[in-house]
Design a protein around this motif. Structure first.
Motif, PDB file in Angstrom:
ATOM      1  N   PRO A  10      -2.498  -0.469   1.266  1.00 47.56           N
ATOM      2  CA  PRO A  10      -1.366   0.026   2.058  1.00 47.56           C
ATOM      3  C   PRO A  10      -0.734  -1.170   2.767  1.00 47.56           C
ATOM      4  O   PRO A  10      -1.389  -2.191   2.969  1.00 47.56           O
ATOM      5  N   TYR A  12       0.393  -2.502   6.227  1.00 50.25           N
ATOM      6  CA  TYR A  12      -0.072  -2.077   7.551  1.00 50.25           C
ATOM      7  C   TYR A  12       1.046  -2.117   8.585  1.00 50.25           C
ATOM      8  O   TYR A  12       1.891  -3.013   8.581  1.00 50.25           O
ATOM      9  N   HIS A  19      -7.682  -4.738  12.271  1.00 48.18           N
ATOM     10  CA  HIS A  19      -9.016  -4.291  12.682  1.00 48.18           C
ATOM     11  C   HIS A  19      -9.884  -4.048  11.457  1.00 48.18           C
ATOM     12  O   HIS A  19      -9.435  -4.233  10.309  1.00 48.18           O
ATOM     13  N   TRP A 226       8.703   5.984   5.627  1.00 49.03           N
ATOM     14  CA  TRP A 226       7.761   6.143   4.506  1.00 49.03           C
ATOM     15  C   TRP A 226       8.445   5.949   3.145  1.00 49.03           C
ATOM     16  O   TRP A 226       7.842   5.419   2.214  1.00 49.03           O
ATOM     17  N   ASN A 232       7.525  -0.520  -1.466  1.00 46.18           N
ATOM     18  CA  ASN A 232       7.080  -1.918  -1.472  1.00 46.18           C
ATOM     19  C   ASN A 232       6.339  -2.282  -2.750  1.00 46.18           C
ATOM     20  O   ASN A 232       6.430  -3.396  -3.247  1.00 46.18           O
ATOM     21  N   GLU A 256      -6.055   9.251   4.892  1.00 46.62           N
ATOM     22  CA  GLU A 256      -5.035   9.930   5.695  1.00 46.62           C
ATOM     23  C   GLU A 256      -3.630   9.809   5.100  1.00 46.62           C
ATOM     24  O   GLU A 256      -2.718  10.504   5.518  1.00 46.62           O
ATOM     25  N   HIS A 261       0.988   9.151  -1.106  1.00 46.48           N
ATOM     26  CA  HIS A 261       0.800   8.361  -2.329  1.00 46.48           C
ATOM     27  C   HIS A 261       0.652   9.192  -3.602  1.00 46.48           C
ATOM     28  O   HIS A 261       0.957   8.705  -4.688  1.00 46.48           O
ATOM     29  N   TYR A 286     -14.209   4.407   8.530  1.00 41.62           N
ATOM     30  CA  TYR A 286     -15.313   3.931   9.353  1.00 41.62           C
ATOM     31  C   TYR A 286     -15.255   4.666  10.677  1.00 41.62           C
ATOM     32  O   TYR A 286     -14.167   4.848  11.244  1.00 41.62           O
TER      33      TYR A 286
HETATM   34  N1  MSP Z   1       2.045   1.794   7.118  1.00 43.79           N
HETATM   35  C1  MSP Z   1       1.240   2.857   6.639  1.00 43.79           C
HETATM   36  C2  MSP Z   1       0.941   2.686   5.167  1.00 43.79           C
HETATM   37  C3  MSP Z   1       2.124   2.557   4.275  1.00 43.79           C
HETATM   38  S1  MSP Z   1       1.678   2.256   2.627  1.00 43.79           S
HETATM   39  C4  MSP Z   1       3.051   2.402   1.763  1.00 43.79           C
HETATM   40  C5  MSP Z   1      -0.053   2.909   7.423  1.00 43.79           C
HETATM   41  N2  MSP Z   1      -0.437   1.786   8.049  1.00 43.79           N
HETATM   42  S2  MSP Z   1      -1.748   1.613   8.964  1.00 43.79           S
HETATM   43  O1  MSP Z   1      -1.601   0.340   9.611  1.00 43.79           O
HETATM   44  O2  MSP Z   1      -1.933   2.732   9.802  1.00 43.79           O
HETATM   45  O3  MSP Z   1      -2.944   1.456   7.976  1.00 43.79           O
HETATM   46  C6  MSP Z   1      -3.597   2.556   7.469  1.00 43.79           C
HETATM   47  C7  MSP Z   1      -4.692   2.114   6.523  1.00 43.79           C
HETATM   48  O4  MSP Z   1      -5.647   1.265   7.195  1.00 43.79           O
HETATM   49  C8  MSP Z   1      -5.547   3.262   5.995  1.00 43.79           C
HETATM   50  O5  MSP Z   1      -4.937   3.925   4.923  1.00 43.79           O
HETATM   51  C9  MSP Z   1      -6.803   2.534   5.592  1.00 43.79           C
HETATM   52  O6  MSP Z   1      -6.568   1.827   4.408  1.00 43.79           O
HETATM   53  C10 MSP Z   1      -6.959   1.532   6.732  1.00 43.79           C
HETATM   54  N3  MSP Z   1      -7.714   2.100   7.838  1.00 43.79           N
HETATM   55  C11 MSP Z   1      -7.269   2.346   9.101  1.00 43.79           C
HETATM   56  N4  MSP Z   1      -8.288   2.806   9.860  1.00 43.79           N
HETATM   57  C12 MSP Z   1      -9.423   2.868   9.119  1.00 43.79           C
HETATM   58  C13 MSP Z   1     -10.767   3.183   9.392  1.00 43.79           C
HETATM   59  N5  MSP Z   1     -11.202   3.579  10.571  1.00 43.79           N
HETATM   60  N6  MSP Z   1     -11.651   3.025   8.371  1.00 43.79           N
HETATM   61  C14 MSP Z   1     -11.292   2.579   7.137  1.00 43.79           C
HETATM   62  N7  MSP Z   1     -10.017   2.292   6.852  1.00 43.79           N
HETATM   63  C15 MSP Z   1      -9.052   2.506   7.780  1.00 43.79           C
HETATM   64  O7  MSP Z   1      -0.690   3.941   7.411  1.00 43.79           O
END
Ligand code: MSP
Length: 470
Positions: A10, A12, A19, A226, A232, A256, A261, A286
């Motif tokens: 994804p 971020y 993190h 989104w 992307n 989530e 997707h 996690y």
């Molecule tokens: N920007 C959107 C994604 C767009 S993709 C076209 C987004 N970003 S986010 O910064 O919230 O990142 C989410 C992603 O981070 C999750 O889908 C996962 O891959 C990872 N995780 C975030 N928290 C997590 C945990 N606690 N444990 C494992 N992975 C986690 O959503």
């Protein structure tokens, strides 16, 4: 022709610093990418940051920076931390990249001309933290189920809508015929059930959010974050002139964002007449010492902290071995320390030190080994890797480590001499080199070190690979 392998994470949100959750997905993507390189495939590995929308605009405002300056700063944190973990992405996409913005506009215009976009009034609750409208049925006590502290306001806007519902039958058919795979299996069922229950069209523009890509035919509206973000995966290849990698082999995501997707993204592509990604693999989360990770609880673990404590390969091992493949996985500092000591200091590190010492004492010269990787030799491991079960693949390697340890205890090489000793050491060195070979995608540096140490002419004891942590 060389097989192509295109893997993505994804992108971020830049309202947060990297993190352990982001690290989990990006690192596992790196491990899988490295494995496919080992198989001789041509690999493209994409990651990046998601920089538009109300959530980022709010975070920028709080920091006192312009949105663009703010994004530049936070995106850099992500771009810079991954190489420190020896994560080798091929391209880092930012949605504020003007080339990305232009291709997104071309894409939306194309499906607008096709008639898949119309104007309508939207009334509903918007959760800024999710960046999505929450339907009445999803509300729990009037709050977003994922962000109960977030204030929800009823919003009424005239938006552009994407005819998502039109594609539902096609999506169901494609999933049922496995034209694209949703993994793990339980997730596929979840998506199908929800699709069959009926789906509304999707609002894909915002009149009240200015931090976004303008709708080309109506500049007063911006494209829903989104819609912009999902693209992307497509724009990155165009920007790099790497279209030959399309379609994506696998989108690695967290659970989530499964719906976006497996349904929204696929429908967008169907509408534009573009072939669909092959696999969407959604891992779980996690938790930290039994709790959700959150800033307010103060239990967030950062990759930087992990690196300081466990080093690059120590961190890579701890993350990959606790990968929440299907269910949530509970981690925490105490658990990580115990696992580091048990599996790395004692397990792998100790075996390597033990065998090196035996070889040094016996002045043992290892014969030449061919350690190019042939997956047919490691069928079980290979299958696990193709299913993205990186944690189980590591368990397979650690079984080999235990077996080698047991072999030493059983054969007591320190009591052996001559041909018998030679044969025993030969077996052990071969095992260690195999273990190192299998660890290449997981712990590249350690793997290299071990293979160098155990290739001729003489094997010497060296500093412990993983000093114990107290
Ligand atoms: N920007 C959107 C994604 C767009 S993709 C076209 C987004 N970003 S986010 O910064 O919230 O990142 C989410 C992603 O981070 C999750 O889908 C996962 O891959 C990872 N995780 C975030 N928290 C997590 C945990 N606690 N444990 C494992 N992975 C986690 O959503």
């Amino acid at each position: 022709m060389t097989k192509k392998f295109y893997i993505t994470t994804p992108i971020y949100y830049v309202n947060d610093v990297p993190h352990i959750g982001h690290t989990c997905t990006t690192l596992v993507a790196d491990i899988i990418a490295r494995y496919h390189k080992l198989l001789g495939e041509e690999v493209f590995f994409l990651t990046g940051t998601d920089e538009h929308g109300a959530k980022i605009a709010e975070a920028a405002k709080k920091s006192g920076l312009t949105p663009k300056k703010f994004c530049d700063q936070v995106s850099k944190n992500f771009q810079e931390i991954w190489p420190k973990l020896n994560i080798q992405y091929d391209y880092f996409i930012r949605t504020t990249n003007p080339q990305h913005e232009r291709i997104v506009q071309e894409f939306i215009e194309k499906i607008y001309e096709k008639g898949d976009i119309y104007k309508d009034k939207y009334e509903g609750f918007y959760c800024v933290a999710c960046e999505k409208f929450v339907t009445e049925t999803d509300l729990v006590d009037g709050k977003c189920p994922f962000h109960p502290t977030q204030k929800l306001q009823k919003q009424t806007e005239v938006n552009y809508f994407f005819r998502l519902s039109k594609y539902v039958p096609e999506l169901i058919k494609a999933i049922e015929k496995n034209e694209y795979l949703i993994l793990p299996k339980a997730k596929r069922k979840e998506v199908l059930t929800k699709l069959k229950a009926g789906v509304n069209d999707l609002s894909i523009s915002r009149a009240s959010v200015s931090w976004g890509i303008p709708i080309p035919w109506d500049k007063k509206q911006t494209i829903y974050v989104w819609f912009d973000a999902l693209l992307n995966y497509y724009t990155a290849l165009k920007i790099n002139k790497k279209e030959k990698f399309w379609p994506p082999t696998v989108h690695l995501i967290g659970k989530e964002i499964l719906w976006f997707h497996t349904v929204v993204w696929q429908a967008m592509l169907l509408s534009a007449g573009i072939s669909l990604p092959k696999v969407i693999f959604a891992h779980s989360f996690y938790t930290i010492d039994g709790q959700k990770m959150s800033k307010s609880l103060g239990n967030v673990i950062s990759p930087k902290q992990l690196l300081e404590k466990f080093g690059v390969d120590g961190t890579r091992y701890l993350i990959a071995s606790s990968f929440p493949y299907e269910n949530d996985a509970d981690v925490g500092w105490k658990k990580f320390e115990a696992k580091y000591n048990a599996d790395l200091a004692n397990g792998l590190g100790n075996l390597v030190a033990r065998v090196a010492k035996l070889c040094e004492k016996a002045n043992f010269t290892p014969p030449c080994y061919d350690d190019t990787y042939h997956h047919s030799k490691f069928k079980k491991f290979h299958k696990l890797m193709l299913e993205y079960k990186v944690n189980e693949a590591l368990e397979f390697v650690w079984e080999k480590i235990s077996k080698a340890d047991k072999y030493i205890n059983d054969t007591q090489p320190w009591l052996l001499k001559g041909e018998k000793l030679n044969k025993t050491l030969n077996y052990l060195v071969k095992e260690i080199r195999e273990i190192a070979l299998l660890l290449t995608p997981f712990m590249p540096e350690t793997s290299k070190k071990i293979r160098q140490q155990f290739s001729g002419p003489k094997i010497k004891s060296q500093k412990p690979l993983f000093p114990r942590i107290n």
